[in-house]
Design a protein around this motif. Sequence first.
Motif, short mmCIF file in Angstrom:
data_model
loop_
_atom_site.label_atom_id
_atom_site.label_comp_id
_atom_site.label_asym_id
_atom_site.label_seq_id
_atom_site.Cartn_x
_atom_site.Cartn_y
_atom_site.Cartn_z
N THR A 253 31.90 28.59 39.86
CA THR A 253 31.44 29.97 39.79
C THR A 253 32.63 30.86 39.46
O THR A 253 33.65 30.82 40.14
CB THR A 253 30.81 30.42 41.12
OG1 THR A 253 29.72 29.55 41.44
CG2 THR A 253 30.30 31.84 41.03
N VAL A 254 32.49 31.64 38.40
CA VAL A 254 33.59 32.49 37.94
C VAL A 254 33.23 33.96 38.10
O VAL A 254 32.21 34.42 37.60
CB VAL A 254 33.91 32.21 36.45
CG1 VAL A 254 34.96 33.19 35.95
CG2 VAL A 254 34.39 30.78 36.28
N ASN A 255 34.07 34.70 38.82
CA ASN A 255 34.03 36.16 38.85
C ASN A 255 35.36 36.62 38.28
O ASN A 255 36.34 36.75 39.01
CB ASN A 255 33.88 36.69 40.28
CG ASN A 255 32.58 36.26 40.92
OD1 ASN A 255 31.55 36.25 40.28
ND2 ASN A 255 32.65 35.89 42.19
N LYS A 256 35.41 36.79 36.99
CA LYS A 256 36.69 37.09 36.34
C LYS A 256 36.74 38.54 35.88
O LYS A 256 35.78 39.04 35.29
CB LYS A 256 36.91 36.15 35.16
CG LYS A 256 38.26 36.33 34.46
CD LYS A 256 38.55 35.19 33.50
CE LYS A 256 37.57 35.12 32.36
NZ LYS A 256 37.91 34.08 31.37
N VAL A 257 37.88 39.18 36.12
CA VAL A 257 38.04 40.58 35.78
C VAL A 257 39.25 40.77 34.87
O VAL A 257 40.32 40.20 35.13
CB VAL A 257 38.21 41.44 37.04
CG1 VAL A 257 38.48 42.89 36.67
CG2 VAL A 257 36.99 41.33 37.93
#
Length: 295
Positions: A253-257
């Motif tokens: 799961t990627v939460n990339k900013v």
Amino acid sequence: MANAITKFKTYIALLDEVYKQASLTADLDSDPTLVKAGANANEIIIPKISMDGLADYSRNSGYVKGDVTLTNETVTFNYDRGRKFSVDNMDNEETAGLAFGRLSSEFIRVKVAPEQDAFRFATYAGTTGISNVSAGATLSSGNDVLTALITAQNKMDEDEVSPENRILYITPTLYNLAINVDTTKSKAVLDGFAKIVKVPQSRFYTAIDLKDGTTKSEGVDETAGGFAKATTAKDINFMIIQKSAVIQYPKHTVNKVVTPDENQTDDSWLFFFRAYGLADVYENKAAGIYLHHKA
């Protein structure tokens, strides 16, 4: 700029928490330590064991030799979805950092969690070998609901499914019908479950269509993405799932900013989200799922 980044980092810390609050199927996530990687990056290996039963013991020749077979089943990941969003830096700054933080958290709560729940329920409902009411049935009263639940419990008991960790997923409408029948009767039935989760009908179908987010042609527009009830799908009334019957593994799961300073294309905040995982049923444990859907 420093203040905006600081505020935004506060939201990032809350992203996983938002998902866990909104997800209705997170309780079914498997222990990741039990998952063995396969030969390819998109698969895992599930060990299966089978053995012979007891045989007559002979006082002359002793024990009858039995066979034990250990095989490995390879399962391919079946869920890979993602999105990218952009918010102009000035828009974000003028709202004290709320625009982007609200976007990211609301996306996970409103779009990601409902779709993952719907996908998992539909996948389990479509698995061969599970117990179900084949023709479907409409439950119009509390007594109808309780009777259907008792039938389901009896079926799982007769199939020797462990009563531990049986979770009841049921629509709020049917749950409220059940608890309003008679306190003693409804309590006796509902107490037979380890947990009861109320699932809105909007994510409770026997099959769904995942929109690809790019297709746009005459009469078809999937650019908004998301999911929809499949044409042949039925509304689910309730499902009983024994946790050990499913292998639910959110591998990646990627939460990339990307901040405006790091963004080489324009002066915008970029938010990337990707969910890659597996929702499947153990072949030998299909009896651990009971499906009841509308006619």
